[in-house]
Each structure stands twice: as structure tokens, then as C-alpha cells.
Design an enzyme around this catalytic site. Sequence first.
Site: not given
Ligand code: CDP
Ligand code: MG
Length: 142
Positions: A112, A49, A57, A91, A126, A115, A85, A9
Site C-alpha cells: 500500500n 512493526y 500478516f 490501509t 518512529e 506508511h 493519515r 515502501k
Molecule cells: O499502515 P496502517 O497504519 O494503515 O495499517 P496497520 O494496521 O498499522 O498495518 C501495518 C501494515 O501492515 C499495513 O500498512 C499493510 O502494509 C500491512 N497489513 C497487511 O498486510 N494486512 C492487513 N490485514 C493489515 C495490514
Molecule cells: Mg499503522
Amino acid sequence: MSRTLAILKPDCTGRKLIGQVLARIESAGFKILATKMVRMTGETAGQFYAVHRERPFYGELVEFMSSGTAVPVVLEKENAVSAFRNLIGATDPAEADAGTIRRDFAESKQNNIVHGSDSDENAAIEISFFFSEKEIVENGRV
Ligand code: CDP
Ligand code: MG
């Protein structure tokens, strides 16, 4: 063998961590099949996304993902999706296990570092979002 999509990212590229993060990925046994550098627009980040469209968010996430260079990477390994993962961790870096990439590098739940696809089906979707089959090393000849 199966595939997953990683994206380094904009926080990763901006903090000059591309090399360190790719080294962790390769050390964990993943083979890099394709990569490139991209600057996502708000539109492409929003599409990528789209599943999170209704989440609070979403707007900030789209802004963040389009704020700088990103590096999508096609990875291959046995059970690539779940193995990746596990390598990146939760996350929220505060909840990520010791030794995971997010625990070691991420600054916040949003910023973070990386992805990772969450299912084989989404990995295929993707990967094709960023790459044609010809760009994947086994299939491409230049
Ligand atoms: O990336 P991951 O699959 O672990 O998390 P996700 O639930 O699919 O969310 C996608 C991305 O959104 C995360 O990797 C974060 O960068 C962001 N995010 C955030 O900013 N705040 C949250 N509460 C959850 C996710
Ligand atoms: Mg995700």
C-alpha cells in the site's frame, strides 16, 4: 507545527513512484525535514512493526518491508499525524477515499505504497528509529 514519519515502501520505490508520491505530499502542504534511502533487514522491519507481532500478516509484512529499498521521510505540518493519515487513506486501497495516495497508487492491503505514524507519540519513536536529530534539517549543519 508537528511531525510525522512517512515511509515510502518497497512497492513505491520498485515501481519508480518516489517522485510522484513525494510531489503529492509536498502539494498537500507538508514540509520535508529529512529523508534517506534504506534497505531494511528482516530484523529492523520486525522491530519497526513489533506492535503487529501477533497478527497473521506480520511475517509477510516483514518480508515485504525488507524486500527492497524504502524511503523514510520526516514531515512537518500542522497536525501532521492526522493530516498525513488523511492524505494516504485507509490501509486497504479498496476502502481508501478518492484522491488519497493509497487509493491512487496502492495495489493491495499489504502493498500500500506508504506508511504513516498513527499518533504523535509513535511519530517521535518512529522518527528516532531512522534519524538522529542532527539529520533533521533545522538541526543539522554539514
Ligand atoms: O499502515 P496502517 O497504519 O494503515 O495499517 P496497520 O494496521 O498499522 O498495518 C501495518 C501494515 O501492515 C499495513 O500498512 C499493510 O502494509 C500491512 N497489513 C497487511 O498486510 N494486512 C492487513 N490485514 C493489515 C495490514
Ligand atoms: Mg499503522
